[in-house]
Design a protein around this motif. Structure first.
Motif, PDB file in Angstrom:
ATOM      1  N   PRO A 148     -16.881   2.582  20.019  1.00 22.65           N
ATOM      2  CA  PRO A 148     -16.682   3.292  21.284  1.00 22.65           C
ATOM      3  C   PRO A 148     -15.327   3.095  21.943  1.00 22.65           C
ATOM      4  O   PRO A 148     -14.896   3.962  22.707  1.00 22.65           O
ATOM      5  CB  PRO A 148     -17.801   2.732  22.176  1.00 22.65           C
ATOM      6  N   ASP A 149     -14.636   1.962  21.710  1.00 23.46           N
ATOM      7  CA  ASP A 149     -13.379   1.743  22.437  1.00 23.46           C
ATOM      8  C   ASP A 149     -12.183   2.374  21.755  1.00 23.46           C
ATOM      9  O   ASP A 149     -11.053   2.201  22.195  1.00 23.46           O
ATOM     10  CB  ASP A 149     -13.128   0.252  22.650  1.00 23.46           C
ATOM     11  N   THR A 150     -12.389   3.137  20.663  1.00 22.99           N
ATOM     12  CA  THR A 150     -11.259   3.815  20.029  1.00 22.99           C
ATOM     13  C   THR A 150     -10.840   4.997  20.878  1.00 22.99           C
ATOM     14  O   THR A 150     -11.658   5.573  21.591  1.00 22.99           O
ATOM     15  CB  THR A 150     -11.639   4.302  18.614  1.00 22.99           C
ATOM     16  N   MET A 157       0.852  -1.191   0.000  1.00 23.17           N
ATOM     17  CA  MET A 157       0.000   0.000   0.000  1.00 23.17           C
ATOM     18  C   MET A 157       0.890   1.244   0.000  1.00 23.17           C
ATOM     19  O   MET A 157       1.981   1.267   0.578  1.00 23.17           O
ATOM     20  CB  MET A 157      -0.905   0.005   1.235  1.00 23.17           C
ATOM     21  N   GLN A 158       0.441   2.318  -0.652  1.00 28.22           N
ATOM     22  CA  GLN A 158       1.232   3.543  -0.752  1.00 28.22           C
ATOM     23  C   GLN A 158       0.992   4.488   0.413  1.00 28.22           C
ATOM     24  O   GLN A 158       1.931   5.033   0.997  1.00 28.22           O
ATOM     25  CB  GLN A 158       0.899   4.271  -2.050  1.00 28.22           C
ATOM     26  N   ARG A 159      -0.284   4.718   0.753  1.00 30.32           N
ATOM     27  CA  ARG A 159      -0.629   5.611   1.862  1.00 30.32           C
ATOM     28  C   ARG A 159      -1.812   5.026   2.625  1.00 30.32           C
ATOM     29  O   ARG A 159      -2.666   4.354   2.035  1.00 30.32           O
ATOM     30  CB  ARG A 159      -0.996   7.015   1.365  1.00 30.32           C
ATOM     31  N   VAL A 160      -1.859   5.316   3.923  1.00 32.00           N
ATOM     32  CA  VAL A 160      -2.971   4.891   4.764  1.00 32.00           C
ATOM     33  C   VAL A 160      -3.486   6.105   5.521  1.00 32.00           C
ATOM     34  O   VAL A 160      -2.710   6.844   6.135  1.00 32.00           O
ATOM     35  CB  VAL A 160      -2.549   3.788   5.757  1.00 32.00           C
ATOM     36  N   PHE A 161      -4.802   6.305   5.477  1.00 37.31           N
ATOM     37  CA  PHE A 161      -5.463   7.367   6.227  1.00 37.31           C
ATOM     38  C   PHE A 161      -6.436   6.695   7.190  1.00 37.31           C
ATOM     39  O   PHE A 161      -7.354   5.999   6.737  1.00 37.31           O
ATOM     40  CB  PHE A 161      -6.236   8.304   5.295  1.00 37.31           C
ATOM     41  N   TYR A 162      -6.228   6.866   8.488  1.00 36.43           N
ATOM     42  CA  TYR A 162      -7.196   6.297   9.425  1.00 36.43           C
ATOM     43  C   TYR A 162      -7.836   7.400  10.248  1.00 36.43           C
ATOM     44  O   TYR A 162      -7.221   8.424  10.539  1.00 36.43           O
ATOM     45  CB  TYR A 162      -6.589   5.203  10.303  1.00 36.43           C
ATOM     46  N   GLY A 163      -9.094   7.163  10.594  1.00 32.01           N
ATOM     47  CA  GLY A 163      -9.851   8.192  11.284  1.00 32.01           C
ATOM     48  C   GLY A 163      -9.596   8.240  12.769  1.00 32.01           C
ATOM     49  O   GLY A 163      -9.209   9.267  13.317  1.00 32.01           O
ATOM     50  N   ALA A 164      -9.814   7.115  13.457  1.00 29.22           N
ATOM     51  CA  ALA A 164      -9.693   7.071  14.912  1.00 29.22           C
ATOM     52  C   ALA A 164      -8.585   6.118  15.322  1.00 29.22           C
ATOM     53  O   ALA A 164      -8.375   5.084  14.678  1.00 29.22           O
ATOM     54  CB  ALA A 164     -11.016   6.621  15.528  1.00 29.22           C
ATOM     55  N   PRO A 165      -7.860   6.413  16.392  1.00 29.58           N
ATOM     56  CA  PRO A 165      -6.825   5.495  16.881  1.00 29.58           C
ATOM     57  C   PRO A 165      -7.450   4.277  17.530  1.00 29.58           C
ATOM     58  O   PRO A 165      -8.625   4.276  17.899  1.00 29.58           O
ATOM     59  CB  PRO A 165      -6.065   6.343  17.906  1.00 29.58           C
ATOM     60  N   SER A 166      -6.649   3.237  17.682  1.00 28.44           N
ATOM     61  CA  SER A 166      -7.098   2.000  18.310  1.00 28.44           C
ATOM     62  C   SER A 166      -6.142   1.642  19.442  1.00 28.44           C
ATOM     63  O   SER A 166      -4.921   1.823  19.307  1.00 28.44           O
ATOM     64  CB  SER A 166      -7.131   0.863  17.284  1.00 28.44           C
ATOM     65  N   PRO A 167      -6.644   1.134  20.553  1.00 30.56           N
ATOM     66  CA  PRO A 167      -5.753   0.777  21.664  1.00 30.56           C
ATOM     67  C   PRO A 167      -4.677  -0.223  21.277  1.00 30.56           C
ATOM     68  O   PRO A 167      -3.596  -0.229  21.867  1.00 30.56           O
ATOM     69  CB  PRO A 167      -6.716   0.182  22.704  1.00 30.56           C
ATOM     70  N   ASP A 168      -4.966  -1.072  20.285  1.00 34.04           N
ATOM     71  CA  ASP A 168      -3.974  -2.060  19.847  1.00 34.04           C
ATOM     72  C   ASP A 168      -3.458  -1.734  18.443  1.00 34.04           C
ATOM     73  O   ASP A 168      -3.034  -2.609  17.703  1.00 34.04           O
ATOM     74  CB  ASP A 168      -4.574  -3.474  19.871  1.00 34.04           C
ATOM     75  N   GLY A 169      -3.471  -0.465  18.075  1.00 34.13           N
ATOM     76  CA  GLY A 169      -3.103  -0.057  16.719  1.00 34.13           C
ATOM     77  C   GLY A 169      -1.656  -0.356  16.363  1.00 34.13           C
ATOM     78  O   GLY A 169      -0.748  -0.229  17.190  1.00 34.13           O
ATOM     79  N   GLY A 170      -1.457  -0.734  15.099  1.00 35.43           N
ATOM     80  CA  GLY A 170      -0.124  -1.079  14.624  1.00 35.43           C
ATOM     81  C   GLY A 170       0.571   0.018  13.845  1.00 35.43           C
ATOM     82  O   GLY A 170       1.684  -0.174  13.365  1.00 35.43           O
ATOM     83  N   LEU A 171      -0.085   1.197  13.706  1.00 39.37           N
ATOM     84  CA  LEU A 171       0.496   2.265  12.889  1.00 39.37           C
ATOM     85  C   LEU A 171       0.637   3.585  13.638  1.00 39.37           C
ATOM     86  O   LEU A 171       0.739   4.635  13.009  1.00 39.37           O
ATOM     87  CB  LEU A 171      -0.353   2.479  11.627  1.00 39.37           C
ATOM     88  N   GLY A 172       0.633   3.528  14.966  1.00 36.01           N
ATOM     89  CA  GLY A 172       0.781   4.788  15.682  1.00 36.01           C
ATOM     90  C   GLY A 172       0.579   4.680  17.173  1.00 36.01           C
ATOM     91  O   GLY A 172       1.280   5.319  17.945  1.00 36.01           O
ATOM     92  N   THR A 173      -0.386   3.871  17.606  1.00 37.75           N
ATOM     93  CA  THR A 173      -0.705   3.801  19.025  1.00 37.75           C
ATOM     94  C   THR A 173       0.262   2.896  19.783  1.00 37.75           C
ATOM     95  O   THR A 173       0.898   3.318  20.745  1.00 37.75           O
ATOM     96  CB  THR A 173      -2.149   3.309  19.230  1.00 37.75           C
TER      97      THR A 173
END
Length: 362
Positions: A360-362, A314-330
């Motif tokens: 809700p858990d984001t 993938m070239q770019r990823v845009f995500y709206g809300a963070p996740s407690p178990d996120g792999g791209l920032g959290t």
């Protein structure tokens, strides 16, 4: 698979903004998710410095001290700075060397071997905190220079991204339209008792939506997160793919219009310290599934989905809300790891408010 489009209002809203000569300001920002080195604070280490009592000796002392203590690992540190205390009789101070693991008060004779360095013109050494590594962003530079003068080679692209100035108003309007489609997909999932996470894959070169999907995971199919669904739908549009998603009418794909053998896409990086580019073709000689494409997803992908994005190129990823178990920032920043053979750019915050309300858990 027949294509199921979102309500016409979603597409109309996007087209109306794109067609406007002056799109209305949007109440969100697409901000980059940088590497830990770029986004972290400034690490400081102790070093020895000394006042220059005789300015006429500065050039000679600079040459001699640099020869004895070259600071090879800290080329960003400048050797001489103005005195910060106007009450001191000296106007300049010189960085001598790092203090090491057991810092303590040292004399010039202990720090500067003679006759390699003639300490004439220097005063009593003192300890000072200095930046351990070169600053990578404007914010790091501003913080670093409060401790000791530091050189900075600014990446204008990163500076603009952090300031929310990377995308034009029209580009942001298009981005909002794609995320609105992902929100719609998430709402369809919620209506079917599934987790409210939606995603869209777009070819930025043409603006075409290639796949729309939502979370389809369950006891029988635990891997079918929204990102995984969309990657497989893109593959189905190319005559490949694995999963039977026909029971989920909101999950759809557009058949590929460009022959796979000639489709190429750039591998862009926001992190400027990576020199290698990933291979564009897979083992079968065809481009990877998502080479050159963008993903819009309402919730930050998990580590599994993040690695799928690496493998699909993938070239770019845009995500709206963070996740407690996120792999791209959290929790992780897998898209910036230098030991992986592909890196991609990640942005967060597109329609974040709407995306947070979906799950809700984001």
């Amino acid at each position: 698979m027949p294509r199921t489009d979102p309500p016409s209002g979603v597409e109309h809203h996007r087209d109306e903004k794109v067609g406007s000569s002056e799109p209305e300001p949007l109440p969100w920002q697409a901000l980059p998710v940088l590497s830990e080195q770029q986004s972290g604070g400034v690490e400081l280490v102790l070093a020895y410095a000394a006042p220059i009592l005789d300015k006429r000796q500065t050039s000679r002392l600079l040459k001699e001290v640099s020869a004895v203590h070259p600071l090879t690992a800290q080329p960003h540190l400048k050797r001489v700075r103005p005195s910060r205390d106007a009450s001191h009789p000296h106007v300049l101070e010189m960085l001598l060397c790092l203090a090491g693991r057991a810092p303590g008060m040292r004399s010039l004779a202990e720090l500067l071997p003679q006759p390699a360095v003639d300490p004439h013109g220097l005063g009593q050494p003192f300890l000072v905190l200095v930046p351990a590594r070169p600053p990578l962003t404007r914010g790091q530079f501003e913080e670093a220079r409060t401790h000791w003068p530091t050189s900075f080679h600014e990446d204008k692209h990163v500076t603009r991204a952090l300031a929310g100035q990377l995308f034009s108003a029209q580009e942001r309007a298009v981005m909002q339209g794609h995320m609105e489609r992902a929100v719609w997909a998430a709402q369809q999932a919620a209506a079917r008792g599934l987790r409210a996470v939606g995603a869209v894959v777009v070819d930025p070169a043409s603006g075409c939506v290639l796949a729309t999907g939502h979370d389809c995971s369950g006891t029988a199919s635990p891997l079918l997160h929204a990102t995984m669904v969309c990657i497989d739908l893109v593959a189905q549009g190319q005559g490949r793919g694995t999963y039977d998603l026909r029971p989920h009418p909101a999950c759809s794909f557009a058949p590929a219009t460009t022959p796979l053998g000639v489709r190429m896409g750039p591998v862009h990086k926001l992190d400027g310290d990576m020199d290698t580019e990933a291979d564009e073709d897979g083992e079968d000689g065809l481009p990877y599934v998502c080479t050159g494409y963008d993903l819009y997803v309402t919730r930050e992908p998990c580590a599994m989905c993040a690695m799928a994005l690496v493998h699909s190129r993938m070239q770019r990823v845009f995500y709206g809300a963070p996740s407690p178990d996120g792999g791209l920032g959290t929790r992780f920043r897998l898209h910036t790891r230098s030991d992986l053979n592909h890196r991609f750019r990640v942005f967060h915050g597109v329609l974040e408010g709407q995306c947070r309300r979906l799950d809700p858990d984001t």
